[in-house]
Enzyme design. Structure first.
Site, mmCIF file in Angstrom:
data_model
loop_
_atom_site.group_PDB
_atom_site.id
_atom_site.type_symbol
_atom_site.label_atom_id
_atom_site.label_comp_id
_atom_site.label_asym_id
_atom_site.label_seq_id
_atom_site.Cartn_x
_atom_site.Cartn_y
_atom_site.Cartn_z
ATOM 1 N N ASP A 337 0.854 -1.191 0.000
ATOM 2 C CA ASP A 337 0.000 0.000 0.000
ATOM 3 C C ASP A 337 0.887 1.237 0.000
ATOM 4 O O ASP A 337 1.799 1.367 0.832
ATOM 5 C CB ASP A 337 -0.909 0.000 1.234
ATOM 6 N N ILE A 338 0.665 2.164 -0.951
ATOM 7 C CA ILE A 338 1.426 3.415 -1.007
ATOM 8 C C ILE A 338 1.075 4.260 0.213
ATOM 9 O O ILE A 338 -0.109 4.496 0.497
ATOM 10 C CB ILE A 338 1.134 4.188 -2.306
ATOM 11 N N GLU A 380 -4.780 2.537 -4.055
ATOM 12 C CA GLU A 380 -3.320 2.527 -4.032
ATOM 13 C C GLU A 380 -2.764 1.209 -3.491
ATOM 14 O O GLU A 380 -1.608 1.133 -3.083
ATOM 15 C CB GLU A 380 -2.808 3.693 -3.173
#
Length: 466
Positions: A337-338, A380
């Site tokens: 996950d960004i 994301e």
């Protein structure tokens, strides 16, 4: 009321029938009302059926889907073009053949665990749209599930985003549209939501003699036309359908040739030229349609923005690979996950956020193995399915991604970081349970400050960072 100017008849003996129809005002891209006009996928099917069957339809706008159902029950509305069939609706409606199918999904906040289906819902509160068929399904099959009814899909999704409820159940197309349109990036698809929608025309029982006409008209819509309608309301460009005006000219010219023999040869030569041109055009359109169908097939398994596999394909890959699992062939699942992606969208705009997603996806593609299955899970969040890979190998792969990410510059915002959760499939463990452990490891990494790699196992979660 808004009148569709339709004065075309199925044949010369069909009398024009004046009917009132109404739709769900807030269920885009299936159907909706904008500036008092009917828009969405069902609007094109209504136009085609009305023209083909010789019906004159008057549109009656409504405020909610329940209001539409009330008008149908009262007989003040005669037809609705897109709904599921169920026992309650069958008391006052008859239904056409199914002409459009769409899956239902479970939607939750990103910090909630992955759900395979309704069996994994415990004390969570489920948000539902008023009047939808899925509500009856949950009431009958899962009476213990706590539910709360909202007037529209958007209100139901907002209740999950605001924490009033835990899960929303609705169509994948409509929920995805509202999540993107209203920037609800804290939400994600968390599982499959029961039976898929089998959408049909509904006609009040006093007008049920119209159903054979409607079914016949629906059967005349070929796959190319259906694909064009789908692409139109999902912002995808498609080729136009063939213009058959030349065929009418052929009939007219043939009749004239029988009367005016002297002009016969001239007309036939002209006709053959046009026919040759038409055949060339038909072959061109056939080639373009084949390409479009191939593109549509790819769209069903790939994410439009990044080009990676999408969640639908990833779920199929998990099911196939897990069936071949054995102890000598370890399987690792990695969830990435960004970090602070919402802050990027809010500060720099969604166009910059899209660039970040594309560049990050390319970085992942460059670093994963050819045998890995890499997908954009949603928003994301990305996932990697690694066959014949140990936990240490999966950790090393994440560490390499972490290093390369520090060396990569993103236009306008310099550098970004990401968090990683890893789990290895255990003997007799379901893939869903393994994914949930990887998801928990990801949120452990975020809780410990982000930009970290966490490995989950049955006993504990071990964390590390570059």
């Amino acid at each position: 009321m808004f009148l569709l100017n339709i004065n075309v008849y199925a044949n010369s003996e069909t009398e024009k029938t004046n009917l009132i129809y109404c739709v769900d005002p807030d269920w885009f891209p299936f159907e909706s009302i904008k500036d008092g006009k009917h828009i969405g996928i069902s609007s094109d099917y209504v136009k085609f059926v009305a023209m083909d069957a010789g019906l004159e339809l008057t549109f009656l706008p409504t405020e909610t889907w329940q209001s539409t159902l009330d008008h149908l029950m009262a007989g003040t509305c005669h037809i609705t073009p897109m709904l599921n069939k169920n026992e309650a609706r069958s008391e006052f409606l008859d239904f056409s053949d199914t002409y459009f199918n769409s899956p239902n999904v479970l939607v939750s906040q990103k910090n909630q665990p992955f759900l395979k289906d309704f069996d994994q819902i415990d004390d969570q509160v489920v948000a539902l749209s008023e009047g939808f068929r899925i509500n009856d399904y949950i009431k009958q099959k899962y009476p213990e599930v706590k539910t709360r009814i909202y007037a529209s899909v958007l209100e139901g999704l907002m209740s999950v985003a605001d924490g009033e409820t835990d899960i929303f159940v609705g169509s994948m197309l409509s929920t995805n549209n509202y999540i993107q349109q209203h920037g609800l990036h804290q939400l994600r698809i968390a599982g499959w939501g029961g039976p898929e929608d089998n959408l049909r025309f509904g006609v009040i029982k006093s007008q049920s003699d119209l159903l054979p006409l409607i079914n016949f008209s629906l059967s005349q819509i070929d796959d190319a036309h259906k694909l064009a309608i789908y692409h139109k309301w999902n912002n995808i460009t498609v080729i136009d359908n063939t213009n058959y005006g030349l065929i009418k000219k052929m009939v007219m010219y043939g009749a004239i040739a029988a009367v005016f023999l002297l002009s016969y040869l001239w007309m036939m030569k002209r006709y053959n030229r046009q026919l040759q041109q038409q055949n060339v055009e038909l072959n061109r359109l056939k080639s373009e349609l084949t390409k479009s169908n191939q593109k549509f097939k790819k769209l069903s398994t790939h994410d439009l923005l990044t080009g990676l596999y999408n969640r639908y394909y990833f779920d199929m890959a998990l099911a196939e690979e897990s069936s071949r699992y054995d102890n000598d062939n370890p399987i690792a699942l990695t969830v990435i996950d960004i970090d602070y992606f919402k802050r990027i969208n809010d500060q720099y705009g969604h166009s910059t956020g899209d660039v970040v997603l594309k560049l990050f996806a390319q970085l992942l593609k460059d670093l994963v193995n050819d045998m890995d299955v890499l997908a954009r899970w949603g928003g994301e969040e990305f996932v990697i399915f690694s066959n014949n890979t140990s936990l240490q190998q999966a950790h090393d792969k994440c560490f390499e991604i972490q290093k390369q990410l520090k060396l990569t510059t993103f236009p306008g915002i310099e550098h970004i970081t990401a968090s990683y959760g890893i789990a290895s499939l255990k003997q007799n463990e379901t893939m869903s349970a393994c994914f949930q452990r990887a998801d928990q490891a990801l949120y452990k990494a975020k809780d410990e400050g982000r930009d970290r790699i966490c490995i989950a196992d049955a006993a504990e979660i071990v964390s590390s960072s570059a």
